[in-house]
Design an enzyme around this catalytic site. Structure first.
Site, PDB file in Angstrom:
ATOM      1  N   LEU A  45       0.892  -1.148   0.000  1.00 29.12           N
ATOM      2  CA  LEU A  45       0.000   0.000   0.000  1.00 29.12           C
ATOM      3  C   LEU A  45       0.932   1.200   0.000  1.00 29.12           C
ATOM      4  CD1 LEU A  45      -3.056   0.586   0.147  1.00 29.12           C
ATOM      5  CD2 LEU A  45      -2.858   0.597   2.618  1.00 29.12           C
ATOM      6  N   ASP A  46       0.860   2.060  -1.012  1.00 32.80           N
ATOM      7  CA  ASP A  46       1.848   3.137  -1.110  1.00 32.80           C
ATOM      8  C   ASP A  46       1.784   4.051   0.103  1.00 32.80           C
ATOM      9  OD1 ASP A  46       0.289   5.654  -1.774  1.00 32.80           O
ATOM     10  OD2 ASP A  46      -0.346   4.404  -3.444  1.00 32.80           O
ATOM     11  N   LYS A  47       2.865   4.782   0.330  1.00 33.71           N
ATOM     12  CA  LYS A  47       2.971   5.573   1.564  1.00 33.71           C
ATOM     13  C   LYS A  47       1.907   6.662   1.655  1.00 33.71           C
ATOM     14  CE  LYS A  47       6.501   9.070   0.550  1.00 33.71           C
ATOM     15  NZ  LYS A  47       5.702  10.227   0.906  1.00 33.71           N
ATOM     16  N   ASP A  48       1.360   7.098   0.516  1.00 31.12           N
ATOM     17  CA  ASP A  48       0.324   8.131   0.514  1.00 31.12           C
ATOM     18  C   ASP A  48      -1.078   7.569   0.727  1.00 31.12           C
ATOM     19  OD1 ASP A  48       2.316   9.993  -0.028  1.00 31.12           O
ATOM     20  OD2 ASP A  48       2.066   9.787  -2.185  1.00 31.12           O
ATOM     21  N   SER A  49      -1.177   6.246   0.848  1.00 26.72           N
ATOM     22  CA  SER A  49      -2.477   5.605   1.057  1.00 26.72           C
ATOM     23  C   SER A  49      -2.570   5.083   2.481  1.00 26.72           C
ATOM     24  CB  SER A  49      -2.649   4.448   0.061  1.00 26.72           C
ATOM     25  OG  SER A  49      -2.632   4.950  -1.261  1.00 26.72           O
TER      26      SER A  49
END
Length: 187
Positions: A45-49
């Site tokens: 899960l990308d860091k912005d999510s």
């Protein structure tokens, strides 16, 4: 019995246990929240999510959870900039052509803004002149930043993205940074 952890990944946290980025970057990782040895994330899960991550201590189960060939549905709450029109929603449902090829059809619906959502730090930018809306999107593949790229493709840039579920595992009332044990089957 395989052990499974459900974790609510906060915004800005890397979905790995160590930061292999530039030296001195000190970005937060899973190790700041989960102290169980031998566990690995089943997918990213990308860091912005934000939202649900599943971790397990079994490599075969990890592959069954994360690999697209198993078509395990992943559902996201997505705050988008703009007002979705029927054509944009239908395009997402049919699949859109991204640079790395067409996406598989997605389940998409416009939903009311969630009332039980936690505050994000930093907050999502708010512009008085640009409306926003919430979508619930379910996909069965997992390309890099796929949901963000899909919504941008139809003119609805993602402002906030929260994964609610993976297969039968659900975030429910798990708060950001918290985790709980779960069964292997997702029950």
């Amino acid at each position: 019995m395989n052990r499974v952890i459900l974790f609510n990944k906060p915004y800005g946290v890397l979905s790995q246990f160590t930061d292999k980025g530039t030296e001195g970057s000190a970005r937060p990782t899973l190790s700041a929240y989960i102290d169980q040895p031998g566990f690995y994330p089943a997918g990213r899960l990308d860091k912005d999510s934000e939202g649900l991550m599943v971790l397990t201590d079994n490599g075969a189960l990890q592959a069954r959870i994360a690999h697209p060939k198993y078509k395990r549905p992943k559902t996201y709450l997505v705050q988008v900039e703009g007002t979705p029109d029927p054509a944009a929603l239908e395009a997402l449902r049919k699949g859109v052509d991204l640079k790395d090829g067409p996406t598989k059809p997605a389940e998409v619906s416009q939903v009311d803004p969630p009332t039980n959502l936690w505050e994000r730090d930093p907050p999502v930018r708010f512009r008085k002149t640009v409306p926003d809306a919430w979508l619930r999107i379910t996909i069965r593949e997992g390309r890099n930043r796929q949901v963000r790229r899909m919504t941008a493709h139809v003119g609805l840039p993602t402002l906030r993205l929260i994964r609610e579920s993976i297969g039968d595992w659900h975030l429910n009332d798990l708060r950001p940074g918290a985790w709980r044990w779960a069964s292997e089957t997702g029950a």
